[in-house]
Design a protein around this motif. Structure first.
Motif, mmCIF file in Angstrom:
data_model
loop_
_atom_site.group_PDB
_atom_site.id
_atom_site.type_symbol
_atom_site.label_atom_id
_atom_site.label_comp_id
_atom_site.label_asym_id
_atom_site.label_seq_id
_atom_site.Cartn_x
_atom_site.Cartn_y
_atom_site.Cartn_z
ATOM 1 N N LEU A 9 51.752 34.651 49.144
ATOM 2 C CA LEU A 9 50.415 34.115 48.960
ATOM 3 C C LEU A 9 50.385 33.452 47.595
ATOM 4 O O LEU A 9 50.775 34.060 46.594
ATOM 5 C CB LEU A 9 49.368 35.238 49.015
ATOM 6 C CG LEU A 9 47.940 34.825 48.692
ATOM 7 C CD1 LEU A 9 47.404 33.872 49.752
ATOM 8 C CD2 LEU A 9 47.052 36.037 48.575
ATOM 9 N N VAL A 10 49.945 32.191 47.540
ATOM 10 C CA VAL A 10 49.935 31.443 46.289
ATOM 11 C C VAL A 10 48.500 31.134 45.889
ATOM 12 O O VAL A 10 47.720 30.632 46.688
ATOM 13 C CB VAL A 10 50.749 30.131 46.421
ATOM 14 C CG1 VAL A 10 50.667 29.309 45.138
ATOM 15 C CG2 VAL A 10 52.195 30.437 46.765
ATOM 16 N N LEU A 11 48.173 31.462 44.643
ATOM 17 C CA LEU A 11 46.870 31.136 44.070
ATOM 18 C C LEU A 11 47.051 29.974 43.103
ATOM 19 O O LEU A 11 48.020 29.936 42.348
ATOM 20 C CB LEU A 11 46.302 32.342 43.308
ATOM 21 C CG LEU A 11 46.103 33.622 44.110
ATOM 22 C CD1 LEU A 11 45.651 34.745 43.194
ATOM 23 C CD2 LEU A 11 45.112 33.400 45.237
ATOM 24 N N ASP A 12 46.117 29.034 43.126
ATOM 25 C CA ASP A 12 46.149 27.922 42.175
ATOM 26 C C ASP A 12 45.418 28.314 40.906
ATOM 27 O O ASP A 12 44.450 29.080 40.942
ATOM 28 C CB ASP A 12 45.476 26.690 42.777
ATOM 29 C CG ASP A 12 46.261 26.110 43.938
ATOM 30 O OD1 ASP A 12 47.492 26.289 43.970
ATOM 31 O OD2 ASP A 12 45.642 25.475 44.804
ATOM 32 N N LEU A 75 42.510 38.871 47.918
ATOM 33 C CA LEU A 75 43.460 39.978 47.833
ATOM 34 C C LEU A 75 42.700 41.279 48.051
ATOM 35 O O LEU A 75 41.602 41.458 47.547
ATOM 36 C CB LEU A 75 44.129 40.012 46.465
ATOM 37 C CG LEU A 75 44.979 38.819 46.094
ATOM 38 C CD1 LEU A 75 45.475 38.961 44.666
ATOM 39 C CD2 LEU A 75 46.132 38.663 47.042
ATOM 40 N N HIS A 76 43.303 42.166 48.791
ATOM 41 C CA HIS A 76 42.730 43.487 49.045
ATOM 42 C C HIS A 76 43.709 44.481 48.429
ATOM 43 O O HIS A 76 44.807 44.673 48.941
ATOM 44 C CB HIS A 76 42.608 43.703 50.560
ATOM 45 C CG HIS A 76 41.533 44.646 50.939
ATOM 46 N ND1 HIS A 76 40.237 44.257 51.148
ATOM 47 C CD2 HIS A 76 41.568 45.967 51.149
ATOM 48 C CE1 HIS A 76 39.513 45.297 51.498
ATOM 49 N NE2 HIS A 76 40.305 46.354 51.487
ATOM 50 N N ILE A 77 43.347 45.073 47.310
ATOM 51 C CA ILE A 77 44.241 45.973 46.578
ATOM 52 C C ILE A 77 43.839 47.404 46.896
ATOM 53 O O ILE A 77 42.714 47.817 46.619
ATOM 54 C CB ILE A 77 44.177 45.687 45.063
ATOM 55 C CG1 ILE A 77 44.599 44.231 44.803
ATOM 56 C CG2 ILE A 77 45.046 46.676 44.299
ATOM 57 C CD1 ILE A 77 44.389 43.777 43.373
ATOM 58 N N ALA A 118 36.189 38.854 40.623
ATOM 59 C CA ALA A 118 36.814 37.546 40.497
ATOM 60 C C ALA A 118 37.872 37.694 39.414
ATOM 61 O O ALA A 118 37.627 38.311 38.370
ATOM 62 C CB ALA A 118 35.787 36.490 40.104
ATOM 63 N N ASP A 119 39.063 37.166 39.673
ATOM 64 C CA ASP A 119 40.112 37.215 38.652
ATOM 65 C C ASP A 119 39.789 36.175 37.571
ATOM 66 O O ASP A 119 38.804 35.445 37.687
ATOM 67 C CB ASP A 119 41.495 37.029 39.292
ATOM 68 C CG ASP A 119 41.756 35.639 39.855
ATOM 69 O OD1 ASP A 119 41.090 34.661 39.432
ATOM 70 O OD2 ASP A 119 42.630 35.514 40.728
ATOM 71 N N PRO A 120 40.583 36.091 36.504
ATOM 72 C CA PRO A 120 40.259 35.154 35.427
ATOM 73 C C PRO A 120 40.160 33.689 35.863
ATOM 74 O O PRO A 120 39.496 32.893 35.198
ATOM 75 C CB PRO A 120 41.394 35.357 34.420
ATOM 76 C CG PRO A 120 41.781 36.796 34.610
ATOM 77 C CD PRO A 120 41.672 37.003 36.108
ATOM 78 N N ALA A 121 40.772 33.314 36.993
ATOM 79 C CA ALA A 121 40.682 31.940 37.491
ATOM 80 C C ALA A 121 39.607 31.797 38.566
ATOM 81 O O ALA A 121 39.420 30.724 39.112
ATOM 82 C CB ALA A 121 42.033 31.481 38.041
ATOM 83 N N GLY A 122 38.916 32.893 38.895
ATOM 84 C CA GLY A 122 37.819 32.830 39.855
ATOM 85 C C GLY A 122 38.148 33.218 41.279
ATOM 86 O O GLY A 122 37.274 33.212 42.139
ATOM 87 N N HIS A 123 39.406 33.571 41.593
ATOM 88 C CA HIS A 123 39.773 34.001 42.940
ATOM 89 C C HIS A 123 39.219 35.395 43.210
ATOM 90 O O HIS A 123 39.244 36.246 42.329
ATOM 91 C CB HIS A 123 41.298 34.038 43.117
ATOM 92 C CG HIS A 123 41.962 32.750 42.822
ATOM 93 N ND1 HIS A 123 42.585 32.514 41.619
ATOM 94 C CD2 HIS A 123 42.087 31.616 43.551
ATOM 95 C CE1 HIS A 123 43.085 31.297 41.632
ATOM 96 N NE2 HIS A 123 42.792 30.723 42.784
ATOM 97 N N GLY A 124 38.789 35.632 44.439
ATOM 98 C CA GLY A 124 38.255 36.929 44.788
ATOM 99 C C GLY A 124 39.325 37.957 45.092
ATOM 100 O O GLY A 124 40.376 37.637 45.647
ATOM 101 N N PHE A 125 39.069 39.193 44.685
ATOM 102 C CA PHE A 125 39.904 40.313 45.099
ATOM 103 C C PHE A 125 39.039 41.556 45.189
ATOM 104 O O PHE A 125 37.939 41.606 44.649
ATOM 105 C CB PHE A 125 41.129 40.520 44.190
ATOM 106 C CG PHE A 125 40.856 41.092 42.825
ATOM 107 C CD1 PHE A 125 40.944 42.467 42.597
ATOM 108 C CD2 PHE A 125 40.549 40.262 41.761
ATOM 109 C CE1 PHE A 125 40.711 42.986 41.331
ATOM 110 C CE2 PHE A 125 40.323 40.771 40.494
ATOM 111 C CZ PHE A 125 40.403 42.139 40.280
#
Length: 142
Positions: A9-12, A75-77, A118-125
């Motif tokens: 899985l690649v996040l930009d 991402l589901h951690i 939201a991670d530092p780039a804004g992606h949800g987890f």
């Protein structure tokens, strides 16, 4: 015969080094450049999880969760239930931004069993509490 493949899985991210470091520290893993691809960093965790972070100077953070309640890829951690509060503190200390909490917690003093960030780039987890046995032994930190 099936050709061997690996799924990543690649996040930009406009700042892939920072985001790769965030996930490496959150997952207790390492981040390193991908062979033959200077714009891709690979994050390897102790359970063998691999996540890619690719440089995209025009990255715009996703809107998650949407007000309409639709799901987006995230991402589901999985975290042992007794360690959920500790995992939350780690994530926030590393730069995660709390987005929402849901599912009333069943344990004493526990707010919820699913927490969105939201991670530092804004992606949800999501940090999701699970039975201790559901988390691979090599990924548990003690």
């Amino acid at each position: 015969m099936t050709v061997p493949k690996t799924t990543v899985l690649v996040l930009d991210s406009a700042e892939p080094e920072l985001l790769a470091r965030f996930y490496a520290e959150l997952l207790g893993g390492t981040a390193a450049p991908a062979p033959d691809d200077g714009d891709l960093l690979l994050v390897s965790g102790p359970a063998g999880v691999v996540l890619g972070v690719r440089r995209d100077p025009h990255h715009a953070p996703p809107s998650w969760p949407l007000p309409e309640g639709s799901q987006q890829a995230h991402l589901h951690i999985l975290v042992p239930a007794p360690s959920l509060d500790d995992a939350e503190r780690e994530a926030v200390a590393l730069g995660a931004r709390p987005v929402a909490a849901e599912d009333p917690g069943s344990g004493p003093g526990s707010r919820t069993t699913v927490r969105r960030y939201a991670d530092p780039a804004g992606h949800g987890f999501v940090l999701s509490a699970v039975r201790q046995a559901a988390v691979p032994a090599q990924s548990r930190r003690g």
